[in-house]
Design a protein around this motif. Structure first.
Motif, PDB file in Angstrom:
ATOM      1  N   ASP A  12       0.871  -1.170   0.000  1.00  0.00           N
ATOM      2  CA  ASP A  12       0.000   0.000   0.000  1.00  0.00           C
ATOM      3  C   ASP A  12       0.913   1.227   0.000  1.00  0.00           C
ATOM      4  N   VAL A  13       0.812   2.073  -1.015  1.00  0.00           N
ATOM      5  CA  VAL A  13       1.740   3.199  -1.148  1.00  0.00           C
ATOM      6  C   VAL A  13       1.591   4.211  -0.020  1.00  0.00           C
ATOM      7  N   GLU A  14       0.437   4.276   0.619  1.00  0.00           N
ATOM      8  CA  GLU A  14       0.231   5.233   1.711  1.00  0.00           C
ATOM      9  C   GLU A  14       0.743   4.713   3.048  1.00  0.00           C
ATOM     10  N   THR A  15       0.486   3.434   3.338  1.00  0.00           N
ATOM     11  CA  THR A  15       0.837   2.894   4.654  1.00  0.00           C
ATOM     12  C   THR A  15       2.091   2.021   4.644  1.00  0.00           C
ATOM     13  N   GLY A  16       2.481   1.517   3.473  1.00  0.00           N
ATOM     14  CA  GLY A  16       3.618   0.609   3.383  1.00  0.00           C
ATOM     15  C   GLY A  16       3.272  -0.830   3.732  1.00  0.00           C
ATOM     16  N   SER A  17       2.026  -1.101   4.100  1.00  0.00           N
ATOM     17  CA  SER A  17       1.597  -2.452   4.459  1.00  0.00           C
ATOM     18  C   SER A  17       1.717  -3.382   3.261  1.00  0.00           C
ATOM     19  N   HIS A  18       2.088  -4.637   3.540  1.00  0.00           N
ATOM     20  CA  HIS A  18       2.284  -5.627   2.486  1.00  0.00           C
ATOM     21  C   HIS A  18       1.028  -6.454   2.259  1.00  0.00           C
ATOM     22  N   PHE A  19       0.780  -6.780   0.991  1.00  0.00           N
ATOM     23  CA  PHE A  19      -0.404  -7.537   0.580  1.00  0.00           C
ATOM     24  C   PHE A  19      -0.018  -8.604  -0.429  1.00  0.00           C
ATOM     25  N   TRP A  20      -0.800  -9.695  -0.421  1.00  0.00           N
ATOM     26  CA  TRP A  20      -0.737 -10.688  -1.476  1.00  0.00           C
ATOM     27  C   TRP A  20      -1.971 -10.448  -2.330  1.00  0.00           C
TER      28      TRP A  20
END
Length: 107
Positions: free
Chosen positions: A57-65
């Motif tokens: 997520d470009v805003e939070t930096g959280s990683h996703f699959w």
């Protein structure tokens, strides 16, 4: 001018654990295909730099699959998870008909 391309995708939040919340929803693809937009968030490809994730997520930096949903419904990165996968109401019929090849399940 053509409409933006959309696609039903599987989205799993792996920022807090490797078995995070997951859902099936419609994403909008960028022209370059390097980013996706979903539910007010922009996801950028990690380009192989992620651990059990392929977007952030470009805003939070959280990683996703994030991936295309599977016909057999076994979308989770770790299949042994008992956590449910939510399906957005606006894609429910299309998901069951076109991806799973079935009618809506009886609840």
């Amino acid at each position: 001018m053509s409409a933006p391309k959309t696609r039903i995708m599987y989205i799993e939040d792996n920022s807090g654990s490797l078995n995070g919340s997951a859902r099936i929803g419609r994403v909008t693809l960028s022209k370059s295909g390097q980013s996706l937009h979903y539910d007010g968030h922009t996801f950028q490809r990690l380009g192989g730099r992620g651990v059990k994730a392929n977007y952030f997520d470009v805003e939070t930096g959280s990683h996703f699959w994030i991936s295309g949903p599977r016909k057999d419904g076994r979308d989770r990165l770790y299949e042994n998870s008992a956590k449910p996968v939510a399906i957005d109401p606006d894609v429910m019929d299309e998901y069951w008909r076109d991806i799973r090849g079935a009618q809506l399940p009886l609840v």
